[in-house]
Design a protein around this motif. Structure first.
Motif, PDB file in Angstrom:
ATOM      1  N   SER A   3      -0.781   1.013 -12.804  1.00 42.41           N
ATOM      2  CA  SER A   3       0.217   1.043 -12.208  1.00 42.41           C
ATOM      3  C   SER A   3       0.299   2.481 -11.349  1.00 42.41           C
ATOM      4  CB  SER A   3       1.276   0.697 -12.237  1.00 42.41           C
ATOM      5  OG  SER A   3       2.312   0.281 -12.101  1.00 42.41           O
ATOM      6  N   CYS A   4       0.197   2.228 -10.570  1.00 45.87           N
ATOM      7  CA  CYS A   4       0.300   3.501  -9.521  1.00 45.87           C
ATOM      8  C   CYS A   4       0.903   3.797  -8.078  1.00 45.87           C
ATOM      9  CB  CYS A   4      -0.497   5.043  -8.983  1.00 45.87           C
ATOM     10  SG  CYS A   4      -2.042   3.934  -8.201  1.00 45.87           S
ATOM     11  N   SER A   5       1.739   4.180  -7.435  1.00 48.41           N
ATOM     12  CA  SER A   5       1.759   4.490  -6.469  1.00 48.41           C
ATOM     13  C   SER A   5       0.726   4.760  -4.971  1.00 48.41           C
ATOM     14  CB  SER A   5       2.955   5.636  -5.817  1.00 48.41           C
ATOM     15  OG  SER A   5       2.277   6.506  -5.575  1.00 48.41           O
ATOM     16  N   SER A  30       3.080   1.459  -1.200  1.00 47.51           N
ATOM     17  CA  SER A  30       3.235   0.318  -2.884  1.00 47.51           C
ATOM     18  C   SER A  30       3.389   1.117  -3.729  1.00 47.51           C
ATOM     19  CB  SER A  30       2.397  -0.140  -3.273  1.00 47.51           C
ATOM     20  OG  SER A  30       2.407  -0.858  -4.649  1.00 47.51           O
ATOM     21  N   ASP A  31       5.052   1.269  -4.001  1.00 50.85           N
ATOM     22  CA  ASP A  31       5.295   1.712  -5.030  1.00 50.85           C
ATOM     23  C   ASP A  31       4.844   1.163  -6.347  1.00 50.85           C
ATOM     24  OD1 ASP A  31       6.620   0.558  -6.521  1.00 50.85           O
ATOM     25  OD2 ASP A  31       9.057   0.777  -5.510  1.00 50.85           O
ATOM     26  N   ALA A  32       5.304   2.879  -7.702  1.00 54.65           N
ATOM     27  CA  ALA A  32       4.474   2.666  -9.151  1.00 54.65           C
ATOM     28  C   ALA A  32       4.818   1.370  -9.544  1.00 54.65           C
ATOM     29  CB  ALA A  32       4.929   3.987 -10.166  1.00 54.65           C
ATOM     30  N   GLN A  33       6.032   0.624  -9.362  1.00 60.42           N
ATOM     31  CA  GLN A  33       6.194  -0.121  -9.333  1.00 60.42           C
ATOM     32  C   GLN A  33       6.081  -1.618  -8.607  1.00 60.42           C
ATOM     33  OE1 GLN A  33       9.119   2.582  -9.122  1.00 60.42           O
ATOM     34  NE2 GLN A  33       8.300   2.771 -11.464  1.00 60.42           N
ATOM     35  N   ARG A  34       5.390  -1.577  -7.662  1.00 63.68           N
ATOM     36  CA  ARG A  34       5.055  -2.976  -6.585  1.00 63.68           C
ATOM     37  C   ARG A  34       5.674  -3.155  -5.847  1.00 63.68           C
ATOM     38  NH1 ARG A  34       0.940  -5.450 -11.033  1.00 63.68           N
ATOM     39  NH2 ARG A  34       0.177  -4.021 -11.994  1.00 63.68           N
ATOM     40  N   ARG A  35       6.599  -2.036  -5.529  1.00 64.88           N
ATOM     41  CA  ARG A  35       7.498  -2.739  -4.311  1.00 64.88           C
ATOM     42  C   ARG A  35       6.993  -1.607  -2.797  1.00 64.88           C
ATOM     43  NH1 ARG A  35      12.657  -0.292  -6.975  1.00 64.88           N
ATOM     44  NH2 ARG A  35      12.003   1.437  -6.318  1.00 64.88           N
ATOM     45  N   ARG A  36       6.421  -3.284  -1.865  1.00 64.84           N
ATOM     46  CA  ARG A  36       6.290  -2.361  -1.089  1.00 64.84           C
ATOM     47  C   ARG A  36       6.764  -2.471   0.665  1.00 64.84           C
ATOM     48  NH1 ARG A  36       0.611  -7.170  -1.770  1.00 64.84           N
ATOM     49  NH2 ARG A  36      -0.427  -5.512  -3.062  1.00 64.84           N
ATOM     50  N   CYS A  60       2.657   9.603  -2.423  1.00 70.76           N
ATOM     51  CA  CYS A  60       1.790   7.918  -3.350  1.00 70.76           C
ATOM     52  C   CYS A  60       0.844   8.938  -3.881  1.00 70.76           C
ATOM     53  CB  CYS A  60       0.858   7.499  -2.194  1.00 70.76           C
ATOM     54  SG  CYS A  60      -0.047   8.098  -1.331  1.00 70.76           S
TER      55      CYS A  60
END
Length: 279
Positions: A3-5, A30-36, A60
């Motif tokens: 999990s990474c940005s 995509s941030d580390a929380q997978r929000r795009r 990122c």
């Protein structure tokens, strides 16, 4: 995958570096929380693209630049092996592939802007590493015309390539412009990139798009190709060629993959890092 940005920068370079005819860039993040999220496609020269990429890289862990221009061109004349394979499909679709060789002054000679761009970028050329890396800057070669018959099934068929370049007025077809834009909107929506989907929806309704609008649309396609390469299973994309003679990355439907494998087998070109075998 760790999990990474990450950020995918799509860059339609226009091959030469003219202030009056720039290319375009677009970012999907995509941030580390997978929000795009995404940027709106914008016109850019090579230098402006470098500034854009630097800003994205600073925010990122992994940055992948998906460039619509050959990134490896060792041949002095003729076509690269990967170009021949791509051309076999695109010619069947009714399009064309511009050959890449070092004799093309302003495009691939030693002083061409793409080599200055690569040197200043300082990215890793390994596309397979870009799929799973948890940090780093990568450069991959993509080709919107090769991606479209997989992104939009209606364009996979004899002489069914879209005519969406408004600069070629006699061949341009307004319904193709809308359909290609709609394909970008649909895939952006499926991949949960709402800003890009909204931009593509607006682009599809342009009554009289210009060349710059097409460059922006191609930059968005480049970014989507990089996104699919990074996030989807390996068999959903294809790598034609190699890091010595040149390569291309593209999404690959079953029909597209079959035709490309057959062309690669005839030309002795590798597919996904291995010698092509009959589909």
């Amino acid at each position: 995958m760790t999990s990474c940005s990450w950020t995918i920068v799509g860059f339609d370079s226009a091959w030469t570096d003219k202030l009056t005819a720039p290319g375009a860039v677009c970012a999907i993040r995509s941030d580390a929380q997978r929000r795009r999220s995404s940027s709106e496609p914008q016109l850019a020269t090579f230098d402006q693209a470098l500034e854009f990429i630097a800003a994205e890289r600073a925010r990122c862990d992994v940055c992948i630049v998906a460039l619509d221009q050959p990134t490896i061109v060792p041949n002095l004349t003729s076509m690269r092996p990967v170009d021949r394979v791509a051309a076999s499909l695109i010619s069947w679709l009714g399009g064309g592939v511009q050959p890449a060789n070092r004799s093309k002054i302003g495009m691939f000679d030693d002083a061409a802007p793409v080599w200055r761009f690569k040197n200043r970028l300082g990215a890793d050329d390994d596309p397979e590493a870009a799929r799973s890396a948890s940090s780093g800057l990568f450069l991959i070669e993509v080709f919107p015309a090769l991606a479209l018959p997989s992104l939009e099934a209606a364009y996979f068929g004899r002489l069914l390539a879209p005519r969406y370049n408004p600069e070629k007025r006699r061949r341009f077809r307004s319904p193709d412009w809308s359909r290609v834009s709609e394909a970008v909107r649909r895939h952006a929506s499926m991949e949960i990139v709402p800003e890009l989907a909204l931009w593509a929806q607006k682009a599809s309704s342009l009554a009289a798009p210009r060349k710059g609008d097409q460059d922006k649309l191609d930059a968005a396609i480049c970014a989507l190709v990089g996104l699919l390469w990074r996030t989807k299973t390996r068999n959903e994309s294809i790598m034609i060629g190699d890091l010595e003679t040149g390569y291309m990355i593209a999404p690959a439907s079953a029909g597209v993959r079959s035709r490309l494998k057959l062309a690669a087998l005839k030309s002795g070109v590798t597919i996904d890092g291995a010698t092509a075998v009959a589909p």
